[in-house]
Design an enzyme around this catalytic site. Structure first.
Site, PDB file in Angstrom:
ATOM      1  N   SER A 152      11.514   3.802   0.534  1.00 34.03           N
ATOM      2  CA  SER A 152      11.375   2.440  -1.303  1.00 34.03           C
ATOM      3  C   SER A 152       9.977   3.819  -0.864  1.00 34.03           C
ATOM      4  CB  SER A 152      11.775   1.632  -1.730  1.00 34.03           C
ATOM      5  OG  SER A 152      10.758   1.145  -2.836  1.00 34.03           O
ATOM      6  N   TYR A 165       9.603  -7.083   1.205  1.00 25.36           N
ATOM      7  CA  TYR A 165      10.656  -5.601   0.836  1.00 25.36           C
ATOM      8  C   TYR A 165       9.987  -4.244   0.847  1.00 25.36           C
ATOM      9  CZ  TYR A 165      13.441  -2.551  -2.342  1.00 25.36           C
ATOM     10  OH  TYR A 165      14.345  -1.225  -2.349  1.00 25.36           O
TER      11      TYR A 165
HETATM   12  P1  NDP Z   1      22.670  -2.825  -5.692  1.00 29.59           P
HETATM   13  O1  NDP Z   1      21.717  -4.538  -5.419  1.00 29.59           O
HETATM   14  O2  NDP Z   1      22.911  -2.354  -6.807  1.00 29.59           O
HETATM   15  O3  NDP Z   1      23.559  -3.007  -4.199  1.00 29.59           O
HETATM   16  C1  NDP Z   1      23.032  -3.153  -2.820  1.00 29.59           C
HETATM   17  C2  NDP Z   1      24.152  -2.859  -2.099  1.00 29.59           C
HETATM   18  O4  NDP Z   1      24.281  -3.947  -0.582  1.00 29.59           O
HETATM   19  C3  NDP Z   1      25.019  -4.069  -2.157  1.00 29.59           C
HETATM   20  O5  NDP Z   1      26.659  -3.335  -2.096  1.00 29.59           O
HETATM   21  C4  NDP Z   1      25.100  -5.064  -2.039  1.00 29.59           C
HETATM   22  O6  NDP Z   1      26.365  -5.787  -1.685  1.00 29.59           O
HETATM   23  C5  NDP Z   1      25.193  -5.109  -0.174  1.00 29.59           C
HETATM   24  N1  NDP Z   1      24.143  -6.210   0.001  1.00 29.59           N
HETATM   25  C6  NDP Z   1      23.326  -6.604  -0.314  1.00 29.59           C
HETATM   26  N2  NDP Z   1      23.236  -7.738   1.009  1.00 29.59           N
HETATM   27  C7  NDP Z   1      24.255  -7.405   1.766  1.00 29.59           C
HETATM   28  C8  NDP Z   1      24.636  -7.823   3.224  1.00 29.59           C
HETATM   29  N3  NDP Z   1      23.786  -8.972   3.339  1.00 29.59           N
HETATM   30  N4  NDP Z   1      25.249  -7.228   3.770  1.00 29.59           N
HETATM   31  C9  NDP Z   1      26.416  -6.606   3.389  1.00 29.59           C
HETATM   32  N5  NDP Z   1      25.884  -5.836   2.317  1.00 29.59           N
HETATM   33  C10 NDP Z   1      25.136  -6.300   0.969  1.00 29.59           C
HETATM   34  O7  NDP Z   1      20.603  -2.239  -4.628  1.00 29.59           O
HETATM   35  P2  NDP Z   1      21.114  -0.772  -4.814  1.00 29.59           P
HETATM   36  O8  NDP Z   1      22.196   0.105  -5.398  1.00 29.59           O
HETATM   37  O9  NDP Z   1      19.934  -0.515  -6.038  1.00 29.59           O
HETATM   38  O10 NDP Z   1      20.384  -0.375  -4.234  1.00 29.59           O
HETATM   39  C11 NDP Z   1      20.420   0.520  -2.567  1.00 29.59           C
HETATM   40  C12 NDP Z   1      19.565   1.085  -1.537  1.00 29.59           C
HETATM   41  O11 NDP Z   1      18.192   1.476  -2.549  1.00 29.59           O
HETATM   42  C13 NDP Z   1      18.661   0.291  -1.345  1.00 29.59           C
HETATM   43  O12 NDP Z   1      18.227   0.118   0.303  1.00 29.59           O
HETATM   44  C14 NDP Z   1      17.075  -0.548  -2.039  1.00 29.59           C
HETATM   45  O13 NDP Z   1      16.358  -0.862  -1.324  1.00 29.59           O
HETATM   46  C15 NDP Z   1      17.241   1.123  -2.277  1.00 29.59           C
HETATM   47  N6  NDP Z   1      16.385   0.980  -3.547  1.00 29.59           N
HETATM   48  C16 NDP Z   1      16.402   0.724  -5.088  1.00 29.59           C
HETATM   49  C17 NDP Z   1      16.259   1.813  -5.742  1.00 29.59           C
HETATM   50  C18 NDP Z   1      16.445   1.096  -7.511  1.00 29.59           C
HETATM   51  O14 NDP Z   1      15.006   0.652  -7.971  1.00 29.59           O
HETATM   52  N7  NDP Z   1      17.872   0.836  -7.208  1.00 29.59           N
HETATM   53  C19 NDP Z   1      15.086   2.242  -5.157  1.00 29.59           C
HETATM   54  C20 NDP Z   1      14.166   2.303  -3.860  1.00 29.59           C
HETATM   55  C21 NDP Z   1      15.079   1.751  -3.621  1.00 29.59           C
HETATM   56  P3  NDP Z   1      27.586  -6.984  -2.820  1.00 29.59           P
HETATM   57  O15 NDP Z   1      27.765  -6.011  -3.291  1.00 29.59           O
HETATM   58  O16 NDP Z   1      27.938  -7.764  -1.960  1.00 29.59           O
HETATM   59  O17 NDP Z   1      26.211  -7.185  -3.656  1.00 29.59           O
END
Ligand code: NDP
Length: 253
Positions: A152, A165
């Site tokens: 990020s 984070y």
């Molecule tokens: P979401 O919250 O939409 O999705 C996160 C995903 O991670 C989901 O599939 C979720 O599962 C899974 N997850 C969360 N906790 C766990 C756990 N304990 N065990 C297994 N799986 C888990 O996030 P984004 O798609 O937005 O983010 C994806 C990546 O991109 C992350 O690493 C985030 O930090 C990074 N990012 C995102 C940005 C944004 O603007 N969206 C900007 C910069 C970085 P479940 O469906 O069960 O919740």
């Protein structure tokens, strides 16, 4: 990124995606399958993973395998157990996208809840490391493996309020750099993607008053996600890429 991948870019490639149940990870998994990969979906929610696997099947693509692994509680032993199971199913891994992540609380350092801090570190850093360690033998069997971490903008420059984070994403960048150096002489490249503000549930919880329609969707980011998994990025390692290079961090467009 202006990148026009060939339709068969990922043919014969086996790619594992964490956090494949939702947000960016779900779209990445569907996209990799669409470009010919055999995908392995990881997540904590069986129902959501089944739905993604079903969607892949409904498009007539190679069937996806899926496994539940809760990164909040995952141990090194569990990750090795999963890797052993995978080794009976696939001969190698050509790509791993570490995408799963959690945000924690967006509050100043003196208000960061220590338990939440630890949970963020567990999911974003520790479990990601455990899984990487367990999956490395399968990745090293590939002729050109690609290990991709998700970072990020706050993992490169600290920002008030982003405590756990931000620290977890700095650690992610560090993990990527160390691994890239360690595997320089192998057929494994290691890089980071910073998606930039993207229309997902995580973004909405970080910026609740923002108009999501002004944000890029996960689908818009896929050229970089594809490029890093395909042969066109073969020589790149130890780098941190922006999926939205001209976007100012922390604000909506
Ligand atoms: P979401 O919250 O939409 O999705 C996160 C995903 O991670 C989901 O599939 C979720 O599962 C899974 N997850 C969360 N906790 C766990 C756990 N304990 N065990 C297994 N799986 C888990 O996030 P984004 O798609 O937005 O983010 C994806 C990546 O991109 C992350 O690493 C985030 O930090 C990074 N990012 C995102 C940005 C944004 O603007 N969206 C900007 C910069 C970085 P479940 O469906 O069960 O919740």
């Amino acid at each position: 990124m202006h990148y026009q991948p060939q339709d068969n870019l990922l043919q014969n490639r086996i790619i594992l995606v964490t956090g494949a149940s939702d947000g960016i990870g779900r779209v990445a998994a569907l996209t990799y399958a669409r470009f010919g990969a055999s995908v392995i979906l990881l997540g904590r929610n069986e129902q959501k993973l089944r739905a993604v696997a079903g969607e892949i099947q409904s498009h007539g693509l190679l069937p996806a395998h899926w496994f539940t692994l809760d990164l909040a509680t995952a141990t090194p032993e569990e990750c090795h157990g999963l890797a052993n199971k995978l080794a009976t199913l696939v001969p190698r891994l050509d790509g791993v996208l570490h995408n799963a992540g959690i945000l924690g609380d967006v509050v100043p350092m003196d208000k960061q809840n220590p338990e939440t801090w630890q949970a963020v570190m567990q999911v974003n850093v520790n479990a990601t490391f455990f899984l990487t360690q367990a999956l490395l033998p399968l990745l090293l069997k590939s002729e050109s493996g690609s290990l991709v971490f998700t970072t990020s903008s706050v993992g490169r420059q600290g920002r008030a309020g982003w405590g756990a984070y931000a620290a977890s994403k700095f650690a992610t960048e560090g993990m990527m750099q160390v691994l890239a150096e360690e595997y320089k002489q192998h057929n494994l490249r290691v890089n980071c993607i910073n998606p930039g503000g993207t229309r997902t549930a995580m973004r909405a919880s970080a910026f609740p008053t923002e108009d999501p329609s002004k944000l890029k969707t996960p689908r818009d980011l896929m050229p970089l996600y594809l490029w890093l998994m395909g042969d066109d990025s073969r020589r790149k390692t130890g780098m941190s890429f922006d999926a939205q290079p001209n976007r100012k961090p922390g604000i909506s467009e």
